[in-house]
Design a protein around this motif. Sequence first.
Motif, short mmCIF file in Angstrom:
data_model
loop_
_atom_site.label_atom_id
_atom_site.label_comp_id
_atom_site.label_asym_id
_atom_site.label_seq_id
_atom_site.Cartn_x
_atom_site.Cartn_y
_atom_site.Cartn_z
N LEU A 192 47.82 5.11 -33.85
CA LEU A 192 49.13 4.76 -34.43
C LEU A 192 49.10 3.36 -35.03
CD1 LEU A 192 51.61 6.18 -31.78
CD2 LEU A 192 51.36 6.93 -34.13
N ALA A 193 48.51 2.41 -34.33
CA ALA A 193 48.42 1.04 -34.83
C ALA A 193 47.61 0.99 -36.12
CB ALA A 193 47.81 0.13 -33.78
N ARG A 194 46.50 1.72 -36.15
CA ARG A 194 45.66 1.77 -37.34
C ARG A 194 46.43 2.38 -38.51
NH1 ARG A 194 41.55 4.89 -35.47
NH2 ARG A 194 40.86 3.19 -34.16
N THR A 195 47.17 3.44 -38.24
CA THR A 195 47.95 4.11 -39.29
C THR A 195 49.03 3.17 -39.81
OG1 THR A 195 47.52 6.24 -38.26
CG2 THR A 195 49.37 6.12 -39.80
N ARG A 196 49.70 2.43 -38.92
CA ARG A 196 50.73 1.47 -39.35
C ARG A 196 50.13 0.41 -40.26
NH1 ARG A 196 52.36 1.27 -33.77
NH2 ARG A 196 54.00 2.79 -33.48
N GLU A 197 48.94 -0.09 -39.90
CA GLU A 197 48.28 -1.11 -40.72
C GLU A 197 47.93 -0.56 -42.10
OE1 GLU A 197 44.93 -2.55 -38.52
OE2 GLU A 197 46.18 -3.46 -36.98
N GLU A 198 47.41 0.66 -42.16
CA GLU A 198 47.06 1.27 -43.43
C GLU A 198 48.32 1.48 -44.28
OE1 GLU A 198 45.05 4.87 -42.44
OE2 GLU A 198 43.26 3.85 -41.71
N PHE A 199 49.40 1.92 -43.64
CA PHE A 199 50.66 2.15 -44.35
C PHE A 199 51.22 0.83 -44.89
CE2 PHE A 199 55.33 3.10 -44.27
CZ PHE A 199 55.31 4.03 -45.28
N LEU B 118 51.87 -0.09 -48.79
CA LEU B 118 53.17 -0.56 -49.30
C LEU B 118 53.03 -1.91 -49.99
CD1 LEU B 118 55.64 0.46 -46.48
CD2 LEU B 118 55.38 1.49 -48.72
N ASP B 119 52.21 -2.81 -49.43
CA ASP B 119 52.00 -4.11 -50.06
C ASP B 119 51.35 -3.95 -51.43
OD1 ASP B 119 53.10 -5.40 -47.90
OD2 ASP B 119 51.17 -5.93 -46.98
N ALA B 120 50.39 -3.05 -51.55
CA ALA B 120 49.73 -2.82 -52.83
C ALA B 120 50.71 -2.25 -53.85
CB ALA B 120 48.54 -1.86 -52.65
N ILE B 121 51.56 -1.32 -53.43
CA ILE B 121 52.56 -0.75 -54.34
C ILE B 121 53.54 -1.83 -54.77
CG2 ILE B 121 54.52 0.85 -54.47
CD1 ILE B 121 52.89 2.73 -52.64
N GLU B 122 54.00 -2.63 -53.82
CA GLU B 122 54.95 -3.71 -54.13
C GLU B 122 54.33 -4.69 -55.12
OE1 GLU B 122 57.61 -7.12 -51.84
OE2 GLU B 122 56.07 -6.02 -50.74
N ASP B 123 53.05 -5.03 -54.93
CA ASP B 123 52.38 -5.95 -55.83
C ASP B 123 52.27 -5.37 -57.24
OD1 ASP B 123 50.95 -8.46 -56.28
OD2 ASP B 123 49.18 -7.18 -56.54
N LYS B 124 51.97 -4.07 -57.33
CA LYS B 124 51.85 -3.43 -58.65
C LYS B 124 53.17 -3.40 -59.39
CE LYS B 124 47.97 -0.31 -58.79
NZ LYS B 124 47.41 -0.71 -60.03
N LEU B 125 54.28 -3.25 -58.66
CA LEU B 125 55.59 -3.13 -59.29
C LEU B 125 56.31 -4.46 -59.44
CD1 LEU B 125 56.85 0.10 -57.49
CD2 LEU B 125 55.83 -0.11 -59.76
N SER B 126 55.73 -5.55 -58.96
CA SER B 126 56.38 -6.86 -58.97
C SER B 126 56.17 -7.56 -60.31
CB SER B 126 55.81 -7.71 -57.84
OG SER B 126 56.29 -9.03 -57.95
#
Length: 138
Positions: free
Chosen positions: A72-79, A83-91
Amino acid sequence: MTPRSSDASDHDAHGTAKRGKGDEPDPRAELAEARAAEERADAHGSTSPDKDAENATGPRPGASIPEIELDLARTREEFAATLDAIEDKLSVPAHARRLKASVKRRLDSDPKPVVAAAAAGTVGVVALVAGIVKTIRR
């Protein structure tokens, strides 16, 4: 609404539910068909990429609680990274910062093309303004 009976005449030779012209798909029947197909594939020993241990998501069957918590912790980190990568692309500000840094690097390495582009842009803006002023004065 009463569920319809599922006798053999309601299915074709492959076990797929038959639908009439006006019938809508039944999600429960489709889910049952998908599970049956999965079981048939498992029974025949075929492996699909999503069944591969390397591509599997989630904890393995029979995993202990600490293993599940780690997964679960690994999945949260990947998620979060996704999300950070998507936010950076759309910023827009991030794009502006990258463009500014790119122009600055080009200006530092060879200023001639950057100065030429700036001069051409300035000439274009002046020509546009002059054309607008000329049109207004008519």
